[in-house]
Design a protein around this motif. Structure first.
Motif, PDB file in Angstrom:
ATOM      1  N   PHE A  33      -2.724   6.788  -4.689  1.00 49.59           N
ATOM      2  CA  PHE A  33      -2.952   5.522  -4.762  1.00 49.59           C
ATOM      3  C   PHE A  33      -2.876   4.937  -6.106  1.00 49.59           C
ATOM      4  N   LEU A 129     -10.420   8.410   3.428  1.00 51.70           N
ATOM      5  CA  LEU A 129      -9.556   7.194   3.210  1.00 51.70           C
ATOM      6  C   LEU A 129     -10.136   6.093   3.937  1.00 51.70           C
ATOM      7  N   LYS A 213      -6.257   0.924  -2.254  1.00 55.72           N
ATOM      8  CA  LYS A 213      -5.572   0.966  -1.015  1.00 55.72           C
ATOM      9  C   LYS A 213      -4.730   0.020  -0.869  1.00 55.72           C
TER      10      LYS A 213
END
Length: 465
Positions: A33, A129, A213
């Protein structure tokens, strides 16, 4: 020369980098990311974030049970920070123009698993995540204490790495980020974070993770053909479940903001030639840097050979054998155009800085023979032909993709190295000495509390260890 063959594709619009290697049934999987979507103020928090995100549990499951589940299903799980600089070559610049993942800062989740455990491993990574909320503040507090204690205890044993990072901090954007993440600046960041409420750290981590994200992602797999096919078939669902997307634009933090993050208050001059960090240690470390040539030029190759020769000749003789230090070495940071010299466990670090410059000047007067230069060339060339494990080949391949490093540039570099002549080495030393008077020249010393007098501009910083 080691070449690593990889492929660039995508899964539901998310970049996928693959390296098919003989991994003996193990699959290595990375999800990256972009952390350059964050503000400058968030950069110092990222190392503690990476230590915490996989070690503080999920919604509905505490960290101990998560650790147990990971031990059963995974070979390993970690999170690392990568700050990437694109080489200053025409080929690499073109790669960067075409691919938005080149030359950026990344937070990379890494797991490994057996082929038969792929589904279970991806399920665990989904939880990391999607379900980490940093709500266990007691665990976060413990992680901070562990991280701080480990960092504090590493400063004196690993002082050579800290002074090298520190002396290079103003040479480039990437060097500044490296200092913020893993240098002495991070020591003071951890001290500051330990003095504020854990809830504030948790809130910052939640916000930072959400922003990263939303900034997109890349995927990377190193596996055998069978493992590659199996994990590829599962990735579309994984991407959808985790809400992954193509990398967006970075938040271009100004270089000046990053350099400001590396500033540490002390006594003395604000823009000194020498920074001195005092501790209770009985040994010291010294580092100095001067201007060098950029990556991809013939001059930078000559300087690499000079660094190898100097580390094994004059520095070894005068700083280790005569001066009593445990080690002395130099290196070329060609991306930042800097030549650095460092000592290890040094009883006289201030004197060693003067010896650095004496060695460079004396090298200018040496008439190097063909045999001596050939040995120095071979010492450098050996780095290009070292055997690598399948896992390492995959990691190296990913690094080259993110940096935009081209094999043709690497091959040209090796050919230039092998064609170097004694006159090139002599010219390189003369060129390095000629840069000693410019503003790129910096020194950093980590030592005991007795600091000798000096007529050089300097700042003294007491380390509260």
């Amino acid at each position: 020369m080691n070449r690593v063959k990889g492929d660039i594709g995508d899964v539901s619009g998310v970049p996928l980098f693959t390296h098919t290697e003989n991994t003996n049934g193990i699959v290595y999987f990375d999800v990256g990311f972009p952390c350059d979507v964050l503000s400058a103020a968030d950069f110092p928090l990222l190392p503690l974030f990476t230590d915490s995100v996989t070690d503080c549990g999920w919604k509905g499951m505490d960290w101990a049970h998560v650790a147990e589940e990971c031990a059963i299903q995974l070979g390993h799980c970690s999170v690392t920070l990568l700050d990437v600089a694109v080489p200053n070559t025409e080929r690499s610049r073109k790669i960067r123009e075409n691919y938005p993942w080149c030359g950026r800062s990344w937070c990379v989740f890494r797991i490994s698993m057996l082929e038969e455990k792929i589904e279970d491993a991806l399920s665990i990574l989904r939880h990391y995540l999607n379900d980490v909320d940093f709500s266990d503040t007691k665990r976060l507090s413990d992680i901070l204490k562990e991280t701080k204690n480990y960092f504090d205890s590493s400063i004196i044993p690993d002082g050579h790495m800290f002074v090298t990072s520190r002396v290079l901090r103003s040479s480039s954007r990437n060097a500044a980020i490296d200092e913020v993440w893993s240098g002495l600046s991070q020591f003071f960041t951890l001290k500051r974070l330990s003095q504020r409420a854990t809830e504030e750290n948790a809130a910052d981590f939640r916000r930072m993770f959400d922003e990263m994200k939303k900034g997109g992602a890349f995927l990377h797999v190193t596996a055998e053909k069978s493992g590659m096919e199996r994990i590829k078939s599962l990735l579309p669902d994984f991407v959808a479940d985790c809400g992954l997307s193509y990398p967006g634009k970075r938040n271009l933090v100004k270089d000046e903001e990053l350099y400001a993050l590396t500033e540490i208050p002390g006594e003395g001059d604000e823009n000194p030639l020498v920074e001195v960090f005092t501790t209770s240690s009985q040994v010291g470390y010294a580092a100095e840097c001067i201007e060098a040539s950029l990556y991809g030029t013939k001059k930078s190759i000559s300087e690499e050979v000079c660094a190898h020769w100097l580390s094994n000749a004059l520095l070894w003789e005068r700083i280790r054998t005569i001066g009593g230090a445990y080690g002395a070495f130099c290196d070329v940071e060609s991306f930042a155009a800097r030549f650095s010299l460092t000592t290890y466990r040094d009883p006289t670090p201030f004197a060693s800085c003067d010896v650095f410059e004496e060695c460079l000047k004396d090298a200018c007067g040496i008439d190097f023979g063909e045999d001596e230069v050939e040995k120095a060339i071979m010492g450098c060339y050996s780095h290009y032909i070292q055997p690598q494990t399948p896992k390492s080949r995959g990691s190296v391949g990913l690094t080259r993709i993110l940096y935009g490093i081209n094999d043709e540039d690497r091959e040209e570099k090796v050919l230039r190295l092998l064609s170097m002549k004694p006159s090139d080495m002599k010219e390189a030393f003369n060129r390095l000495v000629s840069t000693m008077g410019n503003e790129a020249r910096k020194r950093v010393v980590l030592c005991g509390k007795n600091v000798p007098e000096s007529n050089l501009t300097r700042k003294i910083i007491a380390m509260p260890l």
